[in-house]
Motif scaffolding. Structure first.
Motif, PDB file in Angstrom:
ATOM      1  N   MET A 145       0.845  -1.179   0.000  1.00  0.00           N
ATOM      2  CA  MET A 145       0.000   0.000   0.000  1.00  0.00           C
ATOM      3  C   MET A 145       0.891   1.244   0.000  1.00  0.00           C
ATOM      4  N   SER A 146       0.590   2.198  -0.847  1.00  0.00           N
ATOM      5  CA  SER A 146       1.409   3.397  -0.950  1.00  0.00           C
ATOM      6  C   SER A 146       1.007   4.423   0.105  1.00  0.00           C
ATOM      7  N   THR A 147       1.945   5.300   0.418  1.00  0.00           N
ATOM      8  CA  THR A 147       1.700   6.370   1.375  1.00  0.00           C
ATOM      9  C   THR A 147       0.854   7.447   0.714  1.00  0.00           C
ATOM     10  N   PRO A 148      -0.188   7.942   1.402  1.00  0.00           N
ATOM     11  CA  PRO A 148      -0.990   9.021   0.813  1.00  0.00           C
ATOM     12  C   PRO A 148      -0.130  10.259   0.578  1.00  0.00           C
ATOM     13  N   SER A 149      -0.412  10.959  -0.499  1.00  0.00           N
ATOM     14  CA  SER A 149       0.338  12.172  -0.797  1.00  0.00           C
ATOM     15  C   SER A 149      -0.030  13.277   0.191  1.00  0.00           C
ATOM     16  N   SER A 150       0.928  14.159   0.406  1.00  0.00           N
ATOM     17  CA  SER A 150       0.717  15.287   1.308  1.00  0.00           C
ATOM     18  C   SER A 150       1.610  16.441   0.877  1.00  0.00           C
ATOM     19  N   PRO A 151       1.086  17.666   0.964  1.00  0.00           N
ATOM     20  CA  PRO A 151       1.895  18.830   0.637  1.00  0.00           C
ATOM     21  C   PRO A 151       2.695  19.343   1.834  1.00  0.00           C
ATOM     22  N   CYS A 152       2.558  18.711   2.987  1.00  0.00           N
ATOM     23  CA  CYS A 152       3.207  19.188   4.201  1.00  0.00           C
ATOM     24  C   CYS A 152       4.732  19.150   4.052  1.00  0.00           C
ATOM     25  N   ILE A 153       5.364  20.278   4.410  1.00  0.00           N
ATOM     26  CA  ILE A 153       6.828  20.353   4.375  1.00  0.00           C
ATOM     27  C   ILE A 153       7.382  20.588   5.771  1.00  0.00           C
ATOM     28  N   GLY A 154       6.528  20.438   6.792  1.00  0.00           N
ATOM     29  CA  GLY A 154       6.973  20.580   8.167  1.00  0.00           C
ATOM     30  C   GLY A 154       7.086  22.008   8.662  1.00  0.00           C
ATOM     31  N   VAL A 155       6.550  22.959   7.918  1.00  0.00           N
ATOM     32  CA  VAL A 155       6.502  24.359   8.350  1.00  0.00           C
ATOM     33  C   VAL A 155       5.033  24.624   8.675  1.00  0.00           C
ATOM     34  N   CYS A 156       4.618  24.183   9.836  1.00  0.00           N
ATOM     35  CA  CYS A 156       3.203  24.195  10.205  1.00  0.00           C
ATOM     36  C   CYS A 156       2.867  25.432  11.028  1.00  0.00           C
ATOM     37  N   THR A 157       2.706  26.547  10.329  1.00  0.00           N
ATOM     38  CA  THR A 157       2.370  27.820  10.954  1.00  0.00           C
ATOM     39  C   THR A 157       1.255  28.458  10.141  1.00  0.00           C
ATOM     40  N   ILE A 158       0.175  28.821  10.820  1.00  0.00           N
ATOM     41  CA  ILE A 158      -0.962  29.428  10.127  1.00  0.00           C
ATOM     42  C   ILE A 158      -0.784  30.943  10.092  1.00  0.00           C
ATOM     43  N   ASP A 159      -0.875  31.507   8.898  1.00  0.00           N
ATOM     44  CA  ASP A 159      -0.807  32.946   8.681  1.00  0.00           C
ATOM     45  C   ASP A 159      -2.172  33.526   9.035  1.00  0.00           C
ATOM     46  N   ASP A 160      -2.228  34.322  10.087  1.00  0.00           N
ATOM     47  CA  ASP A 160      -3.502  34.881  10.541  1.00  0.00           C
ATOM     48  C   ASP A 160      -4.193  35.727   9.476  1.00  0.00           C
ATOM     49  N   GLY A 161      -3.438  36.424   8.673  1.00  0.00           N
ATOM     50  CA  GLY A 161      -4.018  37.296   7.663  1.00  0.00           C
ATOM     51  C   GLY A 161      -4.789  36.563   6.582  1.00  0.00           C
ATOM     52  N   HIS A 162      -4.325  35.370   6.223  1.00  0.00           N
ATOM     53  CA  HIS A 162      -4.964  34.621   5.138  1.00  0.00           C
ATOM     54  C   HIS A 162      -5.509  33.274   5.587  1.00  0.00           C
ATOM     55  N   ALA A 163      -5.261  32.909   6.842  1.00  0.00           N
ATOM     56  CA  ALA A 163      -5.714  31.632   7.405  1.00  0.00           C
ATOM     57  C   ALA A 163      -5.199  30.439   6.607  1.00  0.00           C
ATOM     58  N   LEU A 164      -3.971  30.584   6.082  1.00  0.00           N
ATOM     59  CA  LEU A 164      -3.336  29.506   5.343  1.00  0.00           C
ATOM     60  C   LEU A 164      -2.058  29.084   6.039  1.00  0.00           C
ATOM     61  N   CYS A 165      -1.720  27.811   5.925  1.00  0.00           N
ATOM     62  CA  CYS A 165      -0.449  27.340   6.440  1.00  0.00           C
ATOM     63  C   CYS A 165       0.672  27.955   5.607  1.00  0.00           C
TER      64      CYS A 165
ATOM     65  N   ASP B 279      -9.205  23.875   8.005  1.00  0.00           N
ATOM     66  CA  ASP B 279     -10.245  22.900   7.668  1.00  0.00           C
ATOM     67  C   ASP B 279      -9.708  21.834   6.706  1.00  0.00           C
ATOM     68  N   GLU B 280      -8.919  22.258   5.726  1.00  0.00           N
ATOM     69  CA  GLU B 280      -8.343  21.300   4.776  1.00  0.00           C
ATOM     70  C   GLU B 280      -7.347  20.368   5.459  1.00  0.00           C
ATOM     71  N   ILE B 281      -6.551  20.927   6.361  1.00  0.00           N
ATOM     72  CA  ILE B 281      -5.593  20.102   7.099  1.00  0.00           C
ATOM     73  C   ILE B 281      -6.344  19.075   7.945  1.00  0.00           C
ATOM     74  N   ALA B 282      -7.395  19.516   8.630  1.00  0.00           N
ATOM     75  CA  ALA B 282      -8.173  18.621   9.487  1.00  0.00           C
ATOM     76  C   ALA B 282      -8.861  17.519   8.690  1.00  0.00           C
ATOM     77  N   ALA B 283      -9.317  17.836   7.487  1.00  0.00           N
ATOM     78  CA  ALA B 283     -10.041  16.859   6.666  1.00  0.00           C
ATOM     79  C   ALA B 283      -9.126  15.965   5.834  1.00  0.00           C
ATOM     80  N   TRP B 284      -7.835  16.245   5.820  1.00  0.00           N
ATOM     81  CA  TRP B 284      -6.906  15.568   4.911  1.00  0.00           C
ATOM     82  C   TRP B 284      -7.026  14.046   4.985  1.00  0.00           C
TER      83      TRP B 284
END
Length: 68
Positions: A1-21, A29-34
């Protein structure tokens, strides 16, 4: 079984201005639903992330490799 793909690069900080990692460009929400997304849904979302990051003036990520 292959590992699911992920865009995570280990810089897990949410930008308050845009609410994006700052590392991957996903919302909280996208991170939680991944884990519930199918692989095609993950790949579709990953295809959107470089444009999100570029719109904020950050270098676009290589969605497949997970790095600029």
């Amino acid at each position: 079984m292959s590992t699911p793909s992920s865009p995570c690069i280990g810089v897990c900080t949410i930008d308050d201005g845009h609410a994006l990692c700052l590392g991957c460009g996903r919302t909280l929400d996208e991170i939680a639903a991944w884990g519930t997304l199918s692989e095609p849904q993950r790949r579709a979302l990953m295809a959107e992330l470089p444009a999100r990051l570029a719109a904020d003036g950050r270098p676009a990520l290589d969605a497949e490799a997970g790095h600029p």
